[in-house]
Design an enzyme around this catalytic site. Structure first.
Site, PDB file in Angstrom:
ATOM      1  N   ASP A   1      -2.979  -0.345   7.032  1.00 14.79           N
ATOM      2  CA  ASP A   1      -3.022  -1.634   6.607  1.00 14.79           C
ATOM      3  C   ASP A   1      -1.847  -2.210   5.772  1.00 14.79           C
ATOM      4  O   ASP A   1      -1.645  -2.289   4.463  1.00 14.79           O
ATOM      5  CB  ASP A   1      -4.263  -2.100   5.756  1.00 14.79           C
ATOM      6  CG  ASP A   1      -4.566  -3.531   5.714  1.00 14.79           C
ATOM      7  OD1 ASP A   1      -5.302  -3.709   4.712  1.00 14.79           O
ATOM      8  OD2 ASP A   1      -3.858  -4.134   6.192  1.00 14.79           O
TER       9      ASP A   1
ATOM     10  N   ASP B   1       0.383  -8.065   9.498  1.00 11.90           N
ATOM     11  CA  ASP B   1      -0.696  -7.442   8.877  1.00 11.90           C
ATOM     12  C   ASP B   1      -1.453  -6.449   9.864  1.00 11.90           C
ATOM     13  O   ASP B   1      -2.319  -6.951  10.712  1.00 11.90           O
ATOM     14  CB  ASP B   1      -1.899  -8.453   8.585  1.00 11.90           C
ATOM     15  CG  ASP B   1      -2.991  -7.831   7.605  1.00 11.90           C
ATOM     16  OD1 ASP B   1      -3.887  -8.581   7.171  1.00 11.90           O
ATOM     17  OD2 ASP B   1      -3.095  -6.694   7.649  1.00 11.90           O
TER      18      ASP B   1
END
Ligand SMILES: Cc1nn(C)c(C)c1CC(=O)Nc1ccccn1
Length: 350
Positions: free
Chosen positions: A34, A238
């Protein structure tokens, strides 16, 4: 040192999971890498059984190399309302042969329901900047921050794909994974994210927006189109967010090209007929143009009737910046470069 590991998509590319080896002997967990957060946390022997539904659990007491970080705790909340918290150990962490001996491994003592029901996700490996790591009282470093100096080059790359496994590499740029040039743009890491400004975007083939047509006689009363062909978009890269969350103006422009589209309160965003033909979405970084095929933006059916489908482009309202999630990134080869002082993001076609 270098590392290379597969990024395997879950259904609808909702997330990509990568095997990570923790401890001695190795305990393998599949983690969600992430770039939008900075905690490496895992389901563990400390996670209540009521909150575990099939996930693999890291057990520090079964690792001869684990050490508890005394007095340390962590507690993270994500923008989608999910959260988790717990204790902290250090242990050997190995990602595709890139290894760090004293990596902070944050064991979950609590996870929110969306993590419990996400049965194949054994935790997250944060790759944003260590300034937003949540461990207290002493903040911990991300895996990339820890291994950066041992890597051949201070980079990690994401080659995410649509409905098929891709690759996360550490320490090197694999030239076979992209075509053309990698265009780099400076990153503003002051909020702890890989925040960038894309130079422009466009919806559909360029003939779809007036600005690109030779309207020599555009009457002064004609609405001058938001010249998307040179409108920048600021947001974070992201890998841990599924969709592309973009400004309302961009969503309106995009879905105005889809006759059945509507912004549905009940569905929580833009939906359309599943058999709709969606326009491509293109963004540019310097001299590199990335095109997200319309099919990628037909994200998934809203329900089992399969009549209405949910868009891969949705509003970033109330976030404060756009989020270039997997829908945007999987169309590109992305280089996350950080030499410790001036981070950059590189984009290439593939
Ligand atoms: C989806 C979303 N909505 N809003 C407002 C934000 C900020 C997001 C992004 C987000 O929360 N990503 C995420 C969630 C769980 C784990 C890792 N990343």
């Amino acid at each position: 040192d270098t590392g290379s590991a597969a990024a395997t998509p879950e259904q609808y590319d909702i997330q990509y999971l990568t095997p990570v080896s923790l401890g001695t002997p190795p305990q393998i967990l599949n983690l969600d890498f992430d770039s939008g957060s900075s905690d490496l946390w895992v389901f563990s022997s400390e996670t209540p059984a009521s909150q575990v539904k099939g996930q693999a659990q890291y057990n520090p007491s079964k690792s001869s190399t684990s050490k508890e970080v005394s007095g340390a705790t962590w507690d993270i909340s994500y923008g989608d309302g999910s959260s988790s918290s717990g204790n902290v150990y250090t242990d050997v962490v190995n990602v595709g042969n890139a290894t760090f001996a004293g990596q902070a491994v944050e064991t979950a003592q609590q996870v929110s329901s969306s993590f419990t029901s996400d049965t194949n996700n054994d935790g997250l490996l944060g790759l944003a900047f260590s300034t937003i790591n949540t461990v207290q009282p002493e903040q911990q470093k991300t895996f990339f921050d820890n291994i950066r100096d041992d890597l051949d080059s201070p980079v990690w790359t994401a080659d995410l794909k649509h409905n098929e496994p891709g690759t996360y590499n550490f320490g090197f740029i694999d030239d076979s994974l992209y075509t053309g040039k990698i265009a780099y743009t400076d990153v503003d890491s002051s909020d702890g994210f890989w925040m960038i400004t894309l130079d422009s975007y466009s919806v559909g083939s360029s003939t779809s927006n007036l600005s690109s047509r030779a309207f020599h006689h555009r009457p002064s009363t004609f609405p001058s189109p938001s010249d998307s062909a040179s409108t920048p978009l600021t947001g974070i890269a992201d890998t841990g967010t599924t969709l592309a969350l973009l400004p309302d103006s961009v969503c309106t422009e995009y879905y105005s090209q889809v006759s059945s589209a509507a912004n549905s309160q009940t569905a929580g965003g833009y939906v359309f007929d599943c058999d709709a033909t969606l326009p491509d979405f293109t963004y540019t970084v310097g001299s590199t143009t990335i095109t997200i095929p319309g099919e990628y933006i037909n994200y998934a059916p809203v329900d089992t009737t399969g009549e209405q489908c949910f868009g891969g482009i949705q509003s970033d309202a109330d976030i404060g910046f756009s989020i270039f999630g997997d829908i945007a990134l999987k169309a590109a080869f992305v280089v996350f470069e950080d030499d410790g002082s001036s981070p950059r993001l590189g984009f290439a076609q593939k």
